[in-house]
Scaffold this motif. Structure first.
Motif, PDB file in Angstrom:
ATOM      1  N   MET A   1       3.781   4.537   1.195  1.00  0.00           N
ATOM      2  CA  MET A   1       2.499   4.532   0.534  1.00  0.00           C
ATOM      3  C   MET A   1       2.688   4.974  -0.929  1.00  0.00           C
ATOM      4  SD  MET A   1       0.247   3.703   2.934  1.00  0.00           S
ATOM      5  CE  MET A   1      -1.290   4.189   2.195  1.00  0.00           C
ATOM      6  N   PRO A   2       1.995   4.308  -1.844  1.00  0.00           N
ATOM      7  CA  PRO A   2       2.068   4.714  -3.250  1.00  0.00           C
ATOM      8  C   PRO A   2       1.530   6.136  -3.434  1.00  0.00           C
ATOM      9  CG  PRO A   2       1.127   2.523  -3.031  1.00  0.00           C
ATOM     10  CD  PRO A   2       1.226   3.089  -1.655  1.00  0.00           C
ATOM     11  N   ARG A   3       2.178   6.900  -4.305  1.00  0.00           N
ATOM     12  CA  ARG A   3       1.803   8.301  -4.523  1.00  0.00           C
ATOM     13  C   ARG A   3       1.100   8.541  -5.849  1.00  0.00           C
ATOM     14  NH1 ARG A   3       7.708  10.416  -3.051  1.00  0.00           N
ATOM     15  NH2 ARG A   3       7.784   9.636  -0.938  1.00  0.00           N
ATOM     16  N   ASN A   4       1.176   7.550  -6.758  1.00  0.00           N
ATOM     17  CA  ASN A   4       0.529   7.722  -8.057  1.00  0.00           C
ATOM     18  C   ASN A   4       0.092   6.347  -8.570  1.00  0.00           C
ATOM     19  OD1 ASN A   4       2.833   6.479  -9.363  1.00  0.00           O
ATOM     20  ND2 ASN A   4       3.886   8.454  -9.170  1.00  0.00           N
ATOM     21  N   LEU A   5      -0.549   6.341  -9.729  1.00  0.00           N
ATOM     22  CA  LEU A   5      -1.099   5.102 -10.276  1.00  0.00           C
ATOM     23  C   LEU A   5      -0.010   4.078 -10.590  1.00  0.00           C
ATOM     24  CD1 LEU A   5      -3.579   3.510 -11.224  1.00  0.00           C
ATOM     25  CD2 LEU A   5      -3.300   4.581 -13.465  1.00  0.00           C
ATOM     26  N   LYS A   6       1.097   4.523 -11.156  1.00  0.00           N
ATOM     27  CA  LYS A   6       2.185   3.603 -11.491  1.00  0.00           C
ATOM     28  C   LYS A   6       2.691   2.911 -10.225  1.00  0.00           C
ATOM     29  CE  LYS A   6       6.873   3.487 -13.348  1.00  0.00           C
ATOM     30  NZ  LYS A   6       7.999   4.300 -13.817  1.00  0.00           N
ATOM     31  N   GLU A   7       2.925   3.674  -9.180  1.00  0.00           N
ATOM     32  CA  GLU A   7       3.405   3.106  -7.920  1.00  0.00           C
ATOM     33  C   GLU A   7       2.361   2.166  -7.319  1.00  0.00           C
ATOM     34  OE1 GLU A   7       4.544   6.332  -5.380  1.00  0.00           O
ATOM     35  OE2 GLU A   7       6.301   6.833  -6.589  1.00  0.00           O
ATOM     36  N   GLU A   8       1.089   2.531  -7.404  1.00  0.00           N
ATOM     37  CA  GLU A   8       0.011   1.693  -6.877  1.00  0.00           C
ATOM     38  C   GLU A   8      -0.041   0.358  -7.603  1.00  0.00           C
ATOM     39  OE1 GLU A   8      -2.933   0.619  -4.329  1.00  0.00           O
ATOM     40  OE2 GLU A   8      -2.146   2.655  -4.279  1.00  0.00           O
ATOM     41  N   ILE A 143       8.966  -6.317   1.818  1.00  0.00           N
ATOM     42  CA  ILE A 143       9.511  -6.440   0.459  1.00  0.00           C
ATOM     43  C   ILE A 143       8.848  -5.424  -0.463  1.00  0.00           C
ATOM     44  CG2 ILE A 143       9.607  -7.924  -1.600  1.00  0.00           C
ATOM     45  CD1 ILE A 143       9.980 -10.314   0.344  1.00  0.00           C
ATOM     46  N   ALA A 144       7.516  -5.370  -0.449  1.00  0.00           N
ATOM     47  CA  ALA A 144       6.787  -4.454  -1.329  1.00  0.00           C
ATOM     48  C   ALA A 144       7.104  -2.996  -0.993  1.00  0.00           C
ATOM     49  CB  ALA A 144       5.281  -4.704  -1.223  1.00  0.00           C
ATOM     50  N   ARG A 145       7.174  -2.663   0.300  1.00  0.00           N
ATOM     51  CA  ARG A 145       7.507  -1.292   0.682  1.00  0.00           C
ATOM     52  C   ARG A 145       8.953  -0.942   0.316  1.00  0.00           C
ATOM     53  NH1 ARG A 145       3.829  -2.635   4.608  1.00  0.00           N
ATOM     54  NH2 ARG A 145       5.364  -3.453   6.062  1.00  0.00           N
ATOM     55  N   GLY A 146       9.853  -1.923   0.383  1.00  0.00           N
ATOM     56  CA  GLY A 146      11.238  -1.694  -0.019  1.00  0.00           C
ATOM     57  C   GLY A 146      11.348  -1.376  -1.500  1.00  0.00           C
ATOM     58  N   VAL A 147      10.656  -2.141  -2.326  1.00  0.00           N
ATOM     59  CA  VAL A 147      10.661  -1.877  -3.772  1.00  0.00           C
ATOM     60  C   VAL A 147      10.027  -0.521  -4.051  1.00  0.00           C
ATOM     61  CG1 VAL A 147       9.734  -2.635  -6.002  1.00  0.00           C
ATOM     62  CG2 VAL A 147      10.685  -4.318  -4.405  1.00  0.00           C
ATOM     63  N   LEU A 148       8.914  -0.218  -3.382  1.00  0.00           N
ATOM     64  CA  LEU A 148       8.252   1.067  -3.565  1.00  0.00           C
ATOM     65  C   LEU A 148       9.176   2.217  -3.163  1.00  0.00           C
ATOM     66  CD1 LEU A 148       5.663   2.662  -4.239  1.00  0.00           C
ATOM     67  CD2 LEU A 148       5.002   2.380  -1.839  1.00  0.00           C
ATOM     68  N   GLY A 149       9.883   2.055  -2.052  1.00  0.00           N
ATOM     69  CA  GLY A 149      10.822   3.091  -1.612  1.00  0.00           C
ATOM     70  C   GLY A 149      11.916   3.341  -2.625  1.00  0.00           C
ATOM     71  N   LYS A 150      12.430   2.262  -3.225  1.00  0.00           N
ATOM     72  CA  LYS A 150      13.467   2.410  -4.266  1.00  0.00           C
ATOM     73  C   LYS A 150      12.904   3.121  -5.492  1.00  0.00           C
ATOM     74  CE  LYS A 150      16.348  -1.532  -2.972  1.00  0.00           C
ATOM     75  NZ  LYS A 150      17.417  -0.864  -2.312  1.00  0.00           N
ATOM     76  N   MET A 151      11.660   2.791  -5.857  1.00  0.00           N
ATOM     77  CA  MET A 151      11.013   3.467  -6.989  1.00  0.00           C
ATOM     78  C   MET A 151      10.865   4.960  -6.707  1.00  0.00           C
ATOM     79  SD  MET A 151       7.850   1.121  -8.303  1.00  0.00           S
ATOM     80  CE  MET A 151       7.201   2.436  -9.320  1.00  0.00           C
TER      81      MET A 151
END
Length: 169
Positions: A1-8, A143-151
């Protein structure tokens, strides 16, 4: 799950970008068949569809889906397993986005002026759901969760490195 605005923003851009691209291609192919102008028709409809999808996702469907999920569906057991939370929210998001975007597609194609609006909408909605739900759960969501996890991992490593530097000073 995104934790901040940039991640969202990044998460939503990936999720909406891929979903709209595939669903636009699917709907154009369903309406016109696999013709030589398919790619141009997809590219023509993509920008407006993406803008509408991002606005709906961030302002309407996302907040409602998350609110419903955490108020009525996600229990204490599910809170211990983030995968279940992600799947629950993804399913609710697909239901909401298919509901709105099917109407948007019919409106853009000028089919609201034709007769049998409810039949056209119902047909469009169910056929979009049949493609969008597995697309989201099996391909785009991971795919989106994978990129988010790397971020998030990169941000955590950066914060850890900064903390070590501060301790040394």
């Amino acid at each position: 799950m995104p934790r901040n605005l940039k991640e969202e923003v990044v998460f939503t851009a990936i999720m909406a970008g891929l979903m709209v691209l595939v669903m636009t291609g699917y709907n154009v192919a369903m309406a016109q068949g696999l013709s030589s102008g398919l790619v141009m028709e997809i590219l023509k409809g993509y920008p407006l569809g993406l803008i509408v999808a991002i606005i709906l996702d961030l302002l309407i469907v996302g907040p409602i889906a998350k609110g419903l999920a955490f108020k009525y569906i996600i229990n204490d057991y599910m809170k211990k397993n983030t995968v279940l939370i992600g799947i629950t929210i993804s399913v609710l998001m697909v239901l909401g986005m298919v509901t709105f975007m099917s109407f948007f597609g019919i409106a853009v194609e000028g089919k609201l002026a034709q007769g049998h609006i409810l039949a056209t909408y119902g047909h469009t909605w169910i056929f979009n759901l049949i493609v969008a739900l597995p697309l989201q759960l099996i391909i785009v969501g991971p795919i989106a969760r994978g990129v988010l996890g790397k971020m998030q991992s990169a941000a955590a490593k950066k914060a850890e490195a900064e903390e070590i530097v501060e301790e040394e000073v």
